[in-house]
Every structure is written in C-alpha cells, then in structure tokens.
Design a protein around this motif. Structure first.
Motif, mmCIF file in Angstrom:
data_model
loop_
_atom_site.group_PDB
_atom_site.id
_atom_site.type_symbol
_atom_site.label_atom_id
_atom_site.label_comp_id
_atom_site.label_asym_id
_atom_site.label_seq_id
_atom_site.Cartn_x
_atom_site.Cartn_y
_atom_site.Cartn_z
ATOM 1 N N HIS A 29 -41.974 -18.858 -15.299
ATOM 2 C CA HIS A 29 -41.185 -19.154 -14.099
ATOM 3 C C HIS A 29 -41.958 -18.871 -12.827
ATOM 4 O O HIS A 29 -41.609 -19.368 -11.760
ATOM 5 N N SER A 30 -42.969 -18.031 -12.907
ATOM 6 C CA SER A 30 -43.709 -17.641 -11.704
ATOM 7 C C SER A 30 -45.062 -17.076 -12.131
ATOM 8 O O SER A 30 -45.312 -16.905 -13.336
ATOM 9 N N GLY A 31 -45.889 -16.756 -11.150
ATOM 10 C CA GLY A 31 -47.176 -16.132 -11.453
ATOM 11 C C GLY A 31 -46.982 -14.777 -12.115
ATOM 12 O O GLY A 31 -47.666 -14.434 -13.085
ATOM 13 N N ALA A 46 -46.025 -15.245 -15.721
ATOM 14 C CA ALA A 46 -47.192 -15.631 -16.525
ATOM 15 C C ALA A 46 -48.006 -14.379 -16.856
ATOM 16 O O ALA A 46 -48.425 -14.168 -18.003
ATOM 17 N N ASN A 47 -48.198 -13.526 -15.857
ATOM 18 C CA ASN A 47 -49.020 -12.335 -16.067
ATOM 19 C C ASN A 47 -48.342 -11.351 -17.037
ATOM 20 O O ASN A 47 -49.005 -10.711 -17.854
ATOM 21 N N ALA A 48 -47.007 -11.265 -16.948
ATOM 22 C CA ALA A 48 -46.285 -10.378 -17.878
ATOM 23 C C ALA A 48 -46.560 -10.819 -19.314
ATOM 24 O O ALA A 48 -46.775 -9.987 -20.206
ATOM 25 N N ALA A 71 -57.345 -12.494 -7.491
ATOM 26 C CA ALA A 71 -57.003 -11.767 -6.283
ATOM 27 C C ALA A 71 -56.006 -12.520 -5.429
ATOM 28 O O ALA A 71 -55.806 -13.721 -5.588
ATOM 29 N N SER A 72 -55.428 -11.772 -4.496
ATOM 30 C CA SER A 72 -54.553 -12.372 -3.487
ATOM 31 C C SER A 72 -55.239 -12.425 -2.142
ATOM 32 O O SER A 72 -54.792 -13.146 -1.242
ATOM 33 N N ALA A 73 -56.261 -11.608 -1.971
ATOM 34 C CA ALA A 73 -56.895 -11.548 -0.653
ATOM 35 C C ALA A 73 -58.398 -11.287 -0.802
ATOM 36 O O ALA A 73 -58.924 -10.316 -0.264
ATOM 37 N N THR A 126 -48.423 -22.236 -9.615
ATOM 38 C CA THR A 126 -48.644 -23.672 -9.416
ATOM 39 C C THR A 126 -48.403 -24.088 -7.971
ATOM 40 O O THR A 126 -48.516 -25.271 -7.648
ATOM 41 N N HIS A 127 -48.091 -23.121 -7.092
ATOM 42 C CA HIS A 127 -47.599 -23.508 -5.762
ATOM 43 C C HIS A 127 -48.526 -23.167 -4.602
ATOM 44 O O HIS A 127 -48.138 -23.298 -3.449
ATOM 45 N N LYS A 128 -49.720 -22.675 -4.880
ATOM 46 C CA LYS A 128 -50.566 -22.311 -3.726
ATOM 47 C C LYS A 128 -51.539 -23.472 -3.485
ATOM 48 O O LYS A 128 -51.102 -24.550 -3.124
#
Ligand SMILES: Cc1ncc(COP(=O)(O)O)c(C=O)c1O
Length: 436
Positions: free
Chosen positions: A93-95, A98-100, A175-177, A228-230
């Motif tokens: 359902h989300s990033g 997926a990671n879980a 990473a996010s940043a 899938t949304h970035k």
C-alpha cells in the motif's frame, strides 16, 4: 462526476477543490512529491476499489477476480519491463508497507541490520527508534563524511569496516535526503563478504533508475523496494522487485510442499498475509498506467530534465552563498544547510510556506538541532519539472527562495514573491478542474 460529488458531499468537494487550487497556484518543491497524469487519476477513481482480491493473479482467496487479475498482471509485466526485474509484487500500500514486508521476509526480531543514519539522509523505516524497524530489529548505521574530499558523501571503506565489525543479517541502501548516487557493486561485495542480504529502498529515485539516469541496482541488490509516487510519478503506493530471484538463505519452507521457498515467494507471503490484507486494486490499476507512461520515451526526457533542473538549482544556491550538502546533486534533490544563514529549517519552511513555496525542513548531516527544528531544508525538482519548468525557471525559483529567506519577516516581500509565483504557475498550468 464532479457535480455528483459536489451535490452529495459539498464539504469534501470544497476541501478537494481548495487542495487542487493550492497545487495549481503554489510552487511545489517537496522532493518526495510529484503530479500524476489525468490518466493515473482516472484509473484510481474507479469501481476497482470495491473488489477484494487477496492472493495473487490466478491464486485468489475470493471469486470474481478475473478482471482484477488482468489489471495486476499488466502492472506486474510493466514493472518488470521498466526495471528489468525477474520478479515483482505491486501490492504494497505504501513505501513503508513494502519495507515492512522486506524485514519480515529477511530478518527475525532482534537481528541486526546496517542502514543509512536517519540524520544523514536515511528514512524512518531504516531503523529509527520510533519505527517498527528500530523497535523490532537491532539497527546499526553508516553515515556520510563530515569533511574532506567525500564531505557529505558515503565512504565505502567505512561501510565495509562497520559491516565487518557488526556482521549484519541485512544491509540497506536508500535514502530520503541523499543527493548522490550509490555504488551498488561495492555494497554488494561488502554484503557478500559478511553474508548479508543487500536491500535497496529506491523510493526517491525510482524514476531516475527506470530511465537509466542513475546507476542500475538490479544486478547487485538482492531486493529492491520503492514507492511509486515520487520520481516515478505514479499513484501513492509501494512495490518490491528482485533482479535475479535467488534461493532464500534462511531455509523457510512452503507449508504444503516442504520445499525451500525462493526469495520472491518469501516476499509474496510477507506482503500477504504477512503484513497486509486485500490489495488496493484501483491503486494497482493506476500503478499499471503510470508504469506504461514511464516506459515512453517522453518520460526519459522528463527525467533527464529533473536532474538538469536539480543541478541548476544547486549551482544557483551555491552562487547565492548557500551551503549545499555534498556540494551538489546527482539526482532530483538538493539539501541545504542553513547554519551560515542564521535560520533554522523550521523558520525557513514557515517563511517559504507564507510565500506559497512548499519545501520541508530537514536534518542535515551532523545537525545540532532536533528533527522538529533542524538546520536544513530539502528541495526537489520532480513536481515542477512535470509542470514544464526548465533550468532557467529553476534559477528564478532559487532567486525567489533567496528573497524570502533573506526577508523572513517582510510581508511586502512575501506578497511580491507570491505574485511572481502565481505568474510562473499560470505559465505552466497543472489541473483544470477539481477532478483534474
Ligand atoms: C526512502 C523512503 N522509503 C520509504 C518511504 C515511505 O513511503 P510511504 O510514505 O509511501 O510509506 C519514503 C517516504 O518518504 C522514503 O523516502
């Protein structure tokens, strides 16, 4: 459709209308956001939301899944083509979901993994103490260099030293940043040396990887997860991929056959029933649409422009006296350390918000402030490049950001900047109605 929603639920209609106006009339520089096409929006707003389809195409726990199967098979085939992957699961359902599933498939509670420090650009799901990943597993970190030729970048020698010292079950990249590309081959040789599973979370850079602009992780990483949304410009959601499916090293067996499952099978059951129930079929349809769009040559042109715009933005910030972490960018984002400007990330975010410029405050490496205050801001180019801005416009954007940050309490400046932004937004239109 518009009038049905407007007539039957005017409160929700008004809130959506205001949000669409906000997106149309503001400068969206949040690095994790993008604007999906009308086709993607349409696929999401469909009756597929009514359908339960637990399981996988051809192996569902509910009847009536023949069209859901068509949708999910198309999404899977397109995702495999896009990333040259052997296996994919498009149901997360989300990033974070997926990671879980990745953790559940690979690790047992209490086991150790090695990931990028949150304050050096990592994500909450890479071992933060307030996230399941840090609560259930033992998180160890690598970071970026403080000074020297690799300042702001990861030194692979240090990653190796750390991995040899702690012998993790899994090494995570992503990473996010972090504005630089990753050396997947070196990460893999370290993972092989210590016997770890190598996992990449490419949430931010998936679109730039799909188009071959950044290094290809598929032949090096055992598992790749993403949103899938970035930069991929699809609906909000997640996905897990495998370049070359391999036998799992943990000996987990399929319940009926007693056969050792391969990694794909382990991950499938970690998504469902491991961590999720029914997949969101309307979102999977929208993912399929977005993957088809990303396979078009125009998406490569777009992605190249995203990177050119980020480089132009980094250069313009440096010329204006800002400290850009790592001295530049390889991808869609720029991280700015505001300490030499006497501003916190929180103050900068609030001032820019008043001028209709959306950015987020962000920790910078070796930050001395809390995550609620921070010393930096993160800016990305994916969303405004979708609207058509090029390098010249991004240089003007930096000039506007600089004007705001140099005059944080001057409301006259804020109104002037707001007018300039409205002018840019009118030149590069986005959606033309509430339902786009
Ligand atoms: C690297 C990374 N992984 C995972 C996520 C989580 O994605 P989501 O918000 O869809 O759960 C993000 C979100 O920003 C991210 O940057």
């Amino acid at each position: 459709m518009t009038s049905i929603l407007q007539q039957n639920d005017p409160d929700i209609f008004d809130a959506i209308e205001n949000e669409v106006r906000r997106q149309n009339d503001g400068l969206e520089l949040i690095a994790s956001e993008n604007f999906v096409s009308r086709t993607v929006l349409q696929a999401m707003g469909t009756a597929l939301t009514n359908k339960y389809a637990e399981g996988l195409p051809g192996k569902r726990y509910y009847g009536g899944c023949q069209y859901a199967d068509v949708v999910e098979d198309l999404a899977r085939d397109r995702a495999k083509e896009l990333f040259h992957a052997d296996w994919v699961n498009v149901q997360p359902h989300s990033g974070a979901s997926a990671n879980a599933a990745v953790y559940l498939a690979v690790m047992k509670p209490g086991e150790t993994f090695l990931g990028l420090d949150l304050s050096h650009g990592g994500h909450l799901t890479h071992g933060s103490p307030v996230n399941f990943s840090g609560i259930l597993y033992r998180a160890e970190y690598y970071g970026v260099e403080k000074e020297g030729p690799l300042a702001g970048r990861i030194d692979m020698n240090r990653v190796r030293e750390k991995a040899l010292a702690i012998r993790p079950v899994m090494i995570s990249i992503g990473a996010s940043a972090y504005s630089r590309d990753f050396d997947y081959a070196s990460f893999r040789s370290i993972a092989d040396e210590v016997g770890a599973v190598l996992w990449l979370d490419m949430a931010h850079t998936a679109g730039l990887i799909a188009t071959g602009i950044l290094n290809d992780p598929m032949e090096h990483c055992h598992i790749v997860s993403t949103t899938t949304h970035k930069t991929l410009r699809g609906p909000r959601g997640g996905m897990i991929l495998i370049g070359n499916d391999f036998e799992n090293p943990f000996g987990k067996v399929a319940p009926k056959s007693g056969r050792v499952k391969n990694m794909g099978e382990l991950l499938d059951s970690a998504v469902f029933p491991g961590t999720q129930g029914g997949p969101l079929m309307h979102v999977i349809a929208a993912k399929a649409v977005a993957f088809a769009e990303a396979l078009q040559p125009e998406f490569k042109v777009y992605s190249e422009q995203v990177v050119l715009n980020a480089a132009a933005m980094a250069e313009a910030f440096i010329e204006a006296g800002y400290q850009v972490v790592s001295g530049g960018t390889d991808n869609h984002l720029v991280l700015i350390d505001l300490r030499n400007k006497g501003l916190t990330g929180k103050e900068a975010e609030a001032a820019l918000q008043r001028a209709e410029i959306a950015v987020n405050k962000n920790m910078v490496p070796f930050d001395d402030k809390s995550p609620f205050v921070t010393s930096g801001i993160r800016l990305g180019t994916a969303a405004m490049t979708t609207r058509g801005l090029g390098e010249e416009e991004f240089r003007s954007v930096v000039a506007l950001v600089d004007r705001v940050l140099s005059n944080v309490s001057d409301e006259g400046v804020m109104s002037e900047v707001r007018l300039s932004i409205l002018e840019i937004c009118r030149r590069f239109p986005l959606y033309d109605s509430v339902l786009a």
